[in-house]
Design an enzyme around this catalytic site. Sequence first.
Site, PDB file in Angstrom:
ATOM      1  N   LEU A   1       0.857  -1.189   0.000  1.00 30.47           N
ATOM      2  CA  LEU A   1       0.000   0.000   0.000  1.00 30.47           C
ATOM      3  C   LEU A   1       0.888   1.232   0.000  1.00 30.47           C
ATOM      4  CD1 LEU A   1      -2.733  -1.097   2.582  1.00 30.47           C
ATOM      5  CD2 LEU A   1      -2.602  -1.553   0.119  1.00 30.47           C
ATOM      6  N   ASP A   2       1.176   1.717  -1.192  1.00 32.58           N
ATOM      7  CA  ASP A   2       2.110   2.828  -1.358  1.00 32.58           C
ATOM      8  C   ASP A   2       1.533   4.120  -0.792  1.00 32.58           C
ATOM      9  OD1 ASP A   2       4.544   4.058  -2.734  1.00 32.58           O
ATOM     10  OD2 ASP A   2       2.899   5.178  -3.674  1.00 32.58           O
ATOM     11  N   ALA A   3       2.339   4.817   0.007  1.00 35.09           N
ATOM     12  CA  ALA A   3       1.978   6.146   0.532  1.00 35.09           C
ATOM     13  C   ALA A   3       0.600   6.154   1.185  1.00 35.09           C
ATOM     14  CB  ALA A   3       2.036   7.191  -0.589  1.00 35.09           C
TER      15      ALA A   3
END
Length: 581
Positions: free
Chosen positions: A238-240
């Site tokens: 889950l990027d950023a």
Amino acid sequence: MTTKDHLFQARLTELVSRIYPDGAPDLLAERITAAFWPEGTHRRKRARAPSNRLWSERDAVLITYGDSIRDGQHKPLDLLEDFLTRHMRGVVNGVHILPFFPFSSDDGFAVTDYRAVNPQLGDWVDIERIAAQFHLMSDLVLNHVSSQGPWFTAYRQGQAPYDRFFYEADPADDLSQVVRPRTTPVLQRIETRQGDRHVWCTFSHDQVDLDFSNPEVLLEILRIIRLHIDKGVRILRLDAVAFIWKEPGTSCIHLPQTHAIVQLLRLLCDYAVETVVLLTETNVPRTENLSYFGNGNEAHAVYNFPLPPLILHAMQSGTARYLHRWQSAMPPAQLGCTYLNFTASHDGIGMRPAEGVLPPQEQDRMIETVQATGGRVSMRSRPGGGEEPYELNCSLFDAMRRTFRGEDAHHVARFLCSQTIAMSLEGIPAFYIHSFLATPHDRDAVERRGMNRAINRHRWHYPDLLDRLADPGSDQARVMKGMSERLRIRARQPAFHPNATQFTLRMDDRLFGIWRQSLDRDQSIFAIHNVSDETVLVSPSSINLIEDDVWVDLLTGDEILAAGPEIPFAPYQCRWIANGG
């Protein structure tokens, strides 16, 4: 509806009510279920219970771009598969392919189409072929999309549903507390068919933030997740994720709705037939980072972000004092959770996780040493004004070319020691491809692309790389051989299970030592690492070796006598002293 169905629906509806209190939670919960389990799919009857069985000591991950290896003739994903089967089989069993979708900037993190593979890399069939051989991790870039993609184009033209997909704010709003990792203005004025709007851009003006206060955005992301799972993705990064919910007048990071969305994703994964692991990417200080475990109901795994700066500091300074102090205060992961231990990635070495751990003067010395090797420093805006270092941009291999005292003859040994620490700790180890390949700074790429992070995103010409790996005297062959041998050994040790017991040893500051014990308590390993350029002697009695057991250093084969002489540690030598030899 059965009791089990009722439990799922009740939990899902409760989460929906927390995220969208003004909506119709029952109806939205039904739409969420349909988005994640469309016709032809189904969920488990009961949630997957938290356990230590989602991973084992055999797990290790390679981090790479889809085109970190090129030859100008074959599809990069074909070359990656060839490299994985030639050099990584039996060394790692997982691969994180950084965003492999069509994009406009930031080397993939400004996605234009989540449903396609970048044709310059290959196609879904190539991704599925790799996923059939290795646990596949993929990036869910859910905070923002490309300003040049079809979603944002439709937004500017006022086309539903995309006309409400992007977060808008007023320049008069109180944004003084906003925390973000960039120095560019957070709002960008753009022209739309409805007139001028100011859209939120946490990272760059080509990466426009989605508006998760609109449930249609969440539903669309869930449909994308389902597609990726169907294509073989088993670890969702889950990027950023920390930035996905915004409220003017707040920090706009780690807000309660953000945590509720992660909990919702975890609930769906727990009921998925496929075994899907959620990994949160939150490059922030320790307490904030650990909050994404929740109460065992959010991420399965979190990045151990303090590790890269602390290990780099230990190797450059010759003291493990700060690494030891930090590790001694780290809690074991909750049941059903684990850490992802890494020392380098496609981004720089984050300095925020070092806050409150490394004194400012020690951070300054580390920054100066990295700059002396040719590395760069990127800055971030501070709430209330001003800038401060955000990350060190460098090849980790080159960053360890020097210590605080300058260059020496221990470069490769020092680097291997740094990687062995990550292999030894509680959690799953992950290694950037350029660590395996001892890739130096790519200064030409920095100048050519005008981006500091390009220094650590080299693209190898595959024939040249194979020549280097075939030369036993090259840095590439020496590092690949050293890391591969240690990972193969590690995979056979139950005491290196990601959730095996860990205790930090009190030792000479030049040594970083931990004790690991297998879940069944049969195997113990004393993993000790000399982070200095000096020979250090350790008394067997000081680490409480049980005299009735046979102790062997797994890395050298040396028998270690509990009542024997002092154990020598050469400069940067590591020992895994295990019983049952």
